[in-house]
Design an enzyme around this catalytic site. Structure first.
Site, PDB file in Angstrom:
ATOM      1  N   HIS A 257     -66.683  36.053 188.045  1.00  0.00           N
ATOM      2  CA  HIS A 257     -65.443  35.921 188.817  1.00  0.00           C
ATOM      3  C   HIS A 257     -64.335  35.431 187.907  1.00  0.00           C
ATOM      4  O   HIS A 257     -64.585  34.655 186.990  1.00  0.00           O
ATOM      5  CB  HIS A 257     -65.629  34.935 189.993  1.00  0.00           C
ATOM      6  CG  HIS A 257     -64.582  35.098 191.041  1.00  0.00           C
ATOM      7  ND1 HIS A 257     -63.390  34.418 190.979  1.00  0.00           N
ATOM      8  CD2 HIS A 257     -64.538  35.874 192.146  1.00  0.00           C
ATOM      9  CE1 HIS A 257     -62.653  34.782 192.022  1.00  0.00           C
ATOM     10  NE2 HIS A 257     -63.318  35.658 192.749  1.00  0.00           N
ATOM     11  N   GLU A 312     -69.747  39.181 196.566  1.00  0.00           N
ATOM     12  CA  GLU A 312     -70.182  40.544 196.855  1.00  0.00           C
ATOM     13  C   GLU A 312     -71.704  40.686 196.910  1.00  0.00           C
ATOM     14  O   GLU A 312     -72.209  41.579 197.570  1.00  0.00           O
ATOM     15  CB  GLU A 312     -69.614  41.508 195.799  1.00  0.00           C
ATOM     16  CG  GLU A 312     -68.113  41.514 195.705  1.00  0.00           C
ATOM     17  CD  GLU A 312     -67.437  42.198 196.879  1.00  0.00           C
ATOM     18  OE1 GLU A 312     -67.853  41.946 198.029  1.00  0.00           O
ATOM     19  OE2 GLU A 312     -66.509  42.962 196.646  1.00  0.00           O
TER      20      GLU A 312
HETATM   21  N1  ACO Z   1     -72.077  41.441 184.229  1.00  0.00           N
HETATM   22  C1  ACO Z   1     -72.120  41.442 182.885  1.00  0.00           C
HETATM   23  N2  ACO Z   1     -71.136  40.942 182.095  1.00  0.00           N
HETATM   24  C2  ACO Z   1     -70.058  40.437 182.728  1.00  0.00           C
HETATM   25  C3  ACO Z   1     -69.962  40.395 184.127  1.00  0.00           C
HETATM   26  C4  ACO Z   1     -71.022  40.914 184.881  1.00  0.00           C
HETATM   27  N3  ACO Z   1     -71.001  40.923 186.211  1.00  0.00           N
HETATM   28  N4  ACO Z   1     -68.783  39.828 184.460  1.00  0.00           N
HETATM   29  C5  ACO Z   1     -68.158  39.539 183.298  1.00  0.00           C
HETATM   30  N5  ACO Z   1     -68.929  39.901 182.260  1.00  0.00           N
HETATM   31  C6  ACO Z   1     -68.624  39.747 180.844  1.00  0.00           C
HETATM   32  C7  ACO Z   1     -67.645  40.807 180.383  1.00  0.00           C
HETATM   33  O1  ACO Z   1     -68.311  41.962 179.916  1.00  0.00           O
HETATM   34  C8  ACO Z   1     -66.913  40.088 179.268  1.00  0.00           C
HETATM   35  O2  ACO Z   1     -67.699  40.084 178.116  1.00  0.00           O
HETATM   36  P1  ACO Z   1     -67.024  40.290 176.658  1.00  0.00           P
HETATM   37  O3  ACO Z   1     -66.111  39.096 176.497  1.00  0.00           O
HETATM   38  O4  ACO Z   1     -68.163  40.295 175.717  1.00  0.00           O
HETATM   39  O5  ACO Z   1     -66.258  41.577 176.727  1.00  0.00           O
HETATM   40  C9  ACO Z   1     -66.862  38.646 179.773  1.00  0.00           C
HETATM   41  O6  ACO Z   1     -67.949  38.501 180.688  1.00  0.00           O
HETATM   42  C10 ACO Z   1     -65.586  38.345 180.498  1.00  0.00           C
HETATM   43  O7  ACO Z   1     -65.302  39.382 181.419  1.00  0.00           O
HETATM   44  P2  ACO Z   1     -63.843  39.682 181.949  1.00  0.00           P
HETATM   45  O8  ACO Z   1     -63.800  41.047 182.547  1.00  0.00           O
HETATM   46  O9  ACO Z   1     -62.819  39.356 180.902  1.00  0.00           O
HETATM   47  O10 ACO Z   1     -63.711  38.559 183.045  1.00  0.00           O
HETATM   48  P3  ACO Z   1     -62.828  38.619 184.326  1.00  0.00           P
HETATM   49  O11 ACO Z   1     -62.641  37.246 184.731  1.00  0.00           O
HETATM   50  O12 ACO Z   1     -61.626  39.442 184.124  1.00  0.00           O
HETATM   51  O13 ACO Z   1     -63.803  39.435 185.320  1.00  0.00           O
HETATM   52  C11 ACO Z   1     -64.854  40.296 187.219  1.00  0.00           C
HETATM   53  C12 ACO Z   1     -64.074  39.121 186.619  1.00  0.00           C
HETATM   54  C13 ACO Z   1     -63.987  41.552 187.133  1.00  0.00           C
HETATM   55  C14 ACO Z   1     -65.176  40.029 188.673  1.00  0.00           C
HETATM   56  C15 ACO Z   1     -66.163  40.509 186.402  1.00  0.00           C
HETATM   57  O14 ACO Z   1     -66.930  39.332 186.423  1.00  0.00           O
HETATM   58  C16 ACO Z   1     -66.977  41.711 186.893  1.00  0.00           C
HETATM   59  O15 ACO Z   1     -66.691  42.826 186.458  1.00  0.00           O
HETATM   60  N6  ACO Z   1     -67.999  41.485 187.771  1.00  0.00           N
HETATM   61  C17 ACO Z   1     -68.801  42.569 188.277  1.00  0.00           C
HETATM   62  C18 ACO Z   1     -68.106  43.284 189.427  1.00  0.00           C
HETATM   63  C19 ACO Z   1     -68.037  42.423 190.687  1.00  0.00           C
HETATM   64  O16 ACO Z   1     -68.967  41.730 191.052  1.00  0.00           O
HETATM   65  N7  ACO Z   1     -66.874  42.514 191.347  1.00  0.00           N
HETATM   66  C20 ACO Z   1     -66.593  41.724 192.571  1.00  0.00           C
HETATM   67  C21 ACO Z   1     -65.781  40.520 192.210  1.00  0.00           C
HETATM   68  S1  ACO Z   1     -65.548  39.449 193.582  1.00  0.00           S
HETATM   69  C22 ACO Z   1     -64.234  40.081 194.404  1.00  0.00           C
HETATM   70  O17 ACO Z   1     -63.327  40.640 193.886  1.00  0.00           O
HETATM   71  C23 ACO Z   1     -64.189  39.922 195.834  1.00  0.00           C
END
Ligand code: ACO
Length: 369
Positions: A257, A312
């Site tokens: 998140h 989620e």
């Molecule tokens: N699985 C694996 N790796 C992850 C995940 C995940 N679920 N979430 C983040 N990471 C990793 C990214 O790959 C990134 O790694 P890197 O630095 O080596 O490239 C690092 O963690 C940071 O990720 P960001 O995308 O910069 O973090 P951000 O805070 O922007 O992302 C997000 C938040 C988009 C929700 C992300 O955690 C994600 O994609 N989760 C999976 C999708 C999901 O569950 N979406 C629902 C969110 S809840 C909602 O909106 C209601």
């Protein structure tokens, strides 16, 4: 040919994603990412979800906007459902290729805004009807008319299935809708505020917010969560399936998140809903095993980045336990979030200020300046 953005060619941009940027002042909700606390207009989410119906929680959020008493708002939702049902023939005539979500957007686009009902109530009350009717149309079934004597969650389930729903299922759906009512300046709420700041209508703002919600990094995740649970199939497959997915640089849906650096409190509120449902369903037990395996793998893969369970994950498990088809998860998310979007637009419009940030130009310069 691929239309995906080429991230490799892009200059690293410290402003990408506006992480940590405060872009609005709000009385509506506060997301404390370190404490794992969500406050909706002065109440913790645990005081509302599972305790009050969806319409009451909406009235709680709307209390500054003169939309009526709680009772008037509840009756307004029922009136809005009746009015929306009049648009079902239009939904039926839309192309069969449309998803439920797209058909809901059509319903919203053609929704007349009457003088008798505030648009926030008219829109919030209409979406459950558009959702249920669109689902039935996609199944080749006749839409079912709303029943104004029922609460929104019960009526929604009844309009979906044609049966009087179990009390426990109604309570679980109400709990879900309240849990996702509002959540700070997430991508779709920000979108709604930007649109509202141009003085466009509430309807346009909700349509735009629905667009922002649809992506897998926001509201499109719970369907894929269930796909992941199905693909893993057995608890003993979880560890290797997750390791393979992470090795392919895939994201595990339902984890991570932008704000929460600890567990998303909404995940626990929904997990509690499952406990109340009394589920000993093997899929729920499998989901719990997968959650543990995913958390362990994410800790190992990203030791510097706390990646915890988000809303989620248990959305998918709870809605599945209520018998709701996975294609309806994102449509339901939009339905529950709509009163929150409306509240943010009304609050933004109080300021009278257009949201218009600046950008930093890094493209080529013209030969002659
Ligand atoms: N699985 C694996 N790796 C992850 C995940 C995940 N679920 N979430 C983040 N990471 C990793 C990214 O790959 C990134 O790694 P890197 O630095 O080596 O490239 C690092 O963690 C940071 O990720 P960001 O995308 O910069 O973090 P951000 O805070 O922007 O992302 C997000 C938040 C988009 C929700 C992300 O955690 C994600 O994609 N989760 C999976 C999708 C999901 O569950 N979406 C629902 C969110 S809840 C909602 O909106 C209601």
């Amino acid at each position: 040919m691929t239309h995906a953005p080429n991230h490799a060619r892009m200059t690293p941009d410290p402003t990408a994603g506006l992480e940590g940027v405060v872009a609005a002042t709000t009385r509506l909700s506060d997301v404390d990412g370190d404490g794992g606390i969500l406050i909706l207009r002065g109440k913790r989410i645990e005081e509302l979800a599972g305790k009050v119906p969806f319409e009451t929680a909406a009235a709680h959020l709307w209390q500054d906007f003169d939309l009526g008493t709680e009772d008037e708002i509840r009756k307004g939702f029922a009136q809005a459902r009746r009015a929306a049902f009049g648009l079902v023939p239009l939904l039926e005539s839309a192309p069969s290729s449309l998803s439920v979500y797209e058909r809901m957007q059509i319903g919203l686009a053609v929704l007349p805004v009457a003088d008798t009902l505030h648009p926030a109530i008219a829109i919030s009350g209409a979406l459950p009807v558009f959702l249920a009717a669109s689902h039935r149309i996609s199944q080749g079934l006749a839409a079912i008319a709303p029943d104004s004597t029922l609460g929104c969650a019960r009526d929604l389930l009844r309009m979906l299935t044609g049966r009087d729903p179990e009390d426990s299922h109604t309570a679980a759906l109400d709990r879900y809708l309240v849990t996702i009512l509002d959540h700070g300046l997430n991508a779709s709420t920000f979108t709604a505020r930007v649109i509202g700041s141009t003085r466009a209508s509430l309807k346009q703002a909700v349509l735009g917010a629905m667009g922002a919600l649809a992506g897998p990094l926001h509201g499109g995740a719970p369907g894929p969560v269930l796909d992941m649970i199905d693909a893993i199939g057995q608890p003993e497959n979880a560890e290797s399936w997750i390791a393979d997915a992470l090795a392919r640089k895939e994201r595990l849906m339902g984890f991570g998140h932008r704000i929460y650096r600890t567990r998303d409190p909404r995940a626990d509120v929904l997990k509690e809903g499952l406990r109340i449902l009394g589920q000993s369903d093997p899929k729920v037990l499998l989901a719990e095993d997968i959650e543990q395996a995913a958390l362990a793998a994410l800790r190992k893969a990203k030791p510097d980045r706390p990646l915890e369970t988000n809303v989620e994950f248990y959305t998918a498990v709870l809605l599945d336990a209520v018998g709701i088809d996975r294609t309806l998860f994102t449509p339901l998310f939009a339905t529950g979030r709509t009163p929150g979007w409306c509240a943010h637009v009304l609050e933004q419009q109080e300021t009278g200020k257009l949201i218009r940030p600046a950008s930093r130009y890094v493209g080529p310069k013209p030969e002659k300046m």
